[in-house]
Design a protein around this motif. Structure first.
Motif, short mmCIF file in Angstrom:
data_model
loop_
_atom_site.label_atom_id
_atom_site.label_comp_id
_atom_site.label_asym_id
_atom_site.label_seq_id
_atom_site.Cartn_x
_atom_site.Cartn_y
_atom_site.Cartn_z
N LEU A 48 87.64 98.05 18.73
CA LEU A 48 86.81 96.82 19.19
C LEU A 48 87.60 95.57 18.35
O LEU A 48 87.41 94.50 18.52
CB LEU A 48 85.32 96.81 18.66
N TRP A 49 87.91 96.09 17.19
CA TRP A 49 88.61 94.90 16.19
C TRP A 49 90.03 94.64 16.21
O TRP A 49 90.70 94.11 15.26
CB TRP A 49 88.20 95.56 14.68
N VAL A 50 90.60 95.30 17.28
CA VAL A 50 92.02 95.23 17.19
C VAL A 50 92.31 93.70 17.50
O VAL A 50 91.60 93.04 18.25
CB VAL A 50 92.37 95.91 18.58
N GLU A 51 93.26 92.69 16.78
CA GLU A 51 93.40 91.57 16.88
C GLU A 51 94.96 91.09 17.69
O GLU A 51 95.66 91.86 17.48
CB GLU A 51 93.54 90.99 15.51
N PRO A 52 94.80 90.30 18.58
CA PRO A 52 96.12 90.02 19.31
C PRO A 52 96.95 89.19 18.18
O PRO A 52 96.47 88.66 17.23
CB PRO A 52 95.73 88.83 20.45
N PRO A 53 98.23 89.10 18.47
CA PRO A 53 99.05 88.73 17.48
C PRO A 53 98.87 87.27 17.49
O PRO A 53 98.47 86.67 18.79
CB PRO A 53 100.55 89.13 18.05
N PRO A 54 98.97 86.56 16.51
CA PRO A 54 98.76 85.02 16.44
C PRO A 54 99.57 84.07 17.62
O PRO A 54 98.80 83.20 18.07
CB PRO A 54 99.17 84.65 15.08
#
Lengths: 213, 176
Positions: A48-54
């Motif tokens: 759920l907390w996987v973040e996309p690269p900026p």
């Protein structure tokens, strides 16, 4: 204690006696307990907390600002002036055939699929270009109506019982570009189905176009 | 996103595209990663999702909720990428129907709903929720981790969980 207060404490994972007592006795809260437990587990799930690269935000904005066109590969940036220069030379030397130097490469194969359902155009065309990993496709059919809400068209490559999707689309107002990880020589049947948008990955068998069956 | 913003998005307005991405980029990426388990492919699926949403935005009914519509597009884009990659890996070997997609799509939908709820709470509260559930920190540890007073952590945590419980309850009832 109110329901939302009790549920909030429960969701946090450390319900006090009051909250626990409320949840145990309130029929509304008891009825949503399985969902609260599922949501609590969902909040703990690392996926759920996987973040996309900026940089992805910038890439998305740029992609749409360009009208969906991917940036040209680096080598094509120098190929454009080179091709233009070559065209001028050809024009000077031969006085004709400049367009040949600039036009898109011809497809490796083209096929016409027959319309096999009432109300669809009599034919649709597919052109294919071999790539290092499969085939790039362009499909066109004049007069095909937009897919109904909740449905999409899907192009399939098949060899016997093996059906490989080349992707989905909802309209052919303009030709669509698709990619597939196989070659046509190995999968001779091309067909298009109308698919409900659901989790079922198999063909619906509502066939609109077909060739090579 | 209201009707005007959607129209601006459909016209390719940069700020509207950016706004939609900021609202749903995390949810789309998380969905894609859940299906694909690969960061590069997930980026591709996000770009395809946003592109397909943009191409179909003019036909979207602004009276409807945008989340489920975007979810459908994101799921489809991710499954298409997944299928393509499966074909690359198995095209030469397999002799049965390989049109198979990842299991647990219920989980994918549930995670999307949680993202929708998280989208609606302020970023500082979201950070507290992340510390509590993902990192497993106590209030005191969260305060140390974020460099804020314990009292602030407690109040934000209380507000965040109350909002989440209400939002999730609404989402759960809407899809029950």
């Amino acid at each position: 204690m109110r329901c939302d207060e009790a549920r909030a404490e429960y969701l946090h994972g450390e319900p006090g006696d009051q909250a626990r007592g409320h949840i145990d006795t309130c029929p509304h809260c008891r009825s949503v307990l399985p969902q609260l437990n599922a949501m609590q587990a969902g909040l703990r799930d690392p996926l759920l907390w996987v973040e996309p690269p900026p940089e992805l935000e910038h890439n998305v904005v740029e992609l749409i600002s360009r009208g969906g066109e991917q940036p040209a590969p680096a080598r094509r940036r120098w190929m454009v002036p080179a091709a233009a220069a070559a065209a001028v030379v050809i024009a000077l030397l031969a006085g004709a055939g400049v367009w040949l130097a600039l036009r898109a490469p011809a497809p490796d194969w083209e096929v016409t699929m027959d319309g096999v359902a009432p109300g669809v155009p009599t034919a649709a065309s597919v052109s294919g270009w071999r790539t290092g990993t499969g085939t790039r496709l362009v499909m066109a059919a004049n007069g095909l109506e937009e897919a109904p809400a909740g449905y999409a068209y899907e192009l399939w490559f098949s060899q016997g019982p093996v059906h490989i999707s080349a992707g989905t689309f909802t309209s052919l107002e303009e030709p669509v570009e698709l990619t597939v990880g196989v070659r046509r020589r190995d999968y001779p049947r091309l067909w298009v189905t109308l698919e409900p948008i659901d989790e079922d990955p198999t063909p619906s068998w509502e066939v609109l176009f077909d060739v090579g069956a | 996103m209201d009707r005007q913003q959607l129209e601006r998005f459909a016209s390719g307005d940069r700020s509207a595209v950016r706004q939609l991405y900021q609202e749903y980029g995390r949810a789309i990426y998380s969905l894609a990663y859940r299906v694909l388990r690969d960061h590069g492919l997930s980026e591709e699926a996000v770009q395809t999702t946003m592109l397909n949403a943009w191409r179909n935005a003019a036909r979207f009914d602004p009276e409807r909720e945008i989340g489920p519509w975007l979810y459908t597009i994101a799921r489809r884009a991710s499954i298409d990428v997944y299928r393509r990659e499966q074909r690359h890996q198995t095209a030469e070997l397999i002799d049965t129907d390989i049109a198979v997609v990842p299991s647990s799509l219920d989980e994918v939908w549930q995670a999307w709903q949680i993202h929708e709820a998280l989208n609606q709470i302020p970023e500082p509260e979201r950070e507290i929720v992340r510390c509590t559930h993902y990192l497993g920190l106590t209030h005191e540890q969260t305060a140390d981790h974020l460099g804020i007073p314990v009292g602030t952590v407690k109040s934000r945590s209380h507000r965040a969980h109350r909002r989440l419980a209400r939002l999730l309850g609404h989402l759960m009832e809407a899809t029950a």
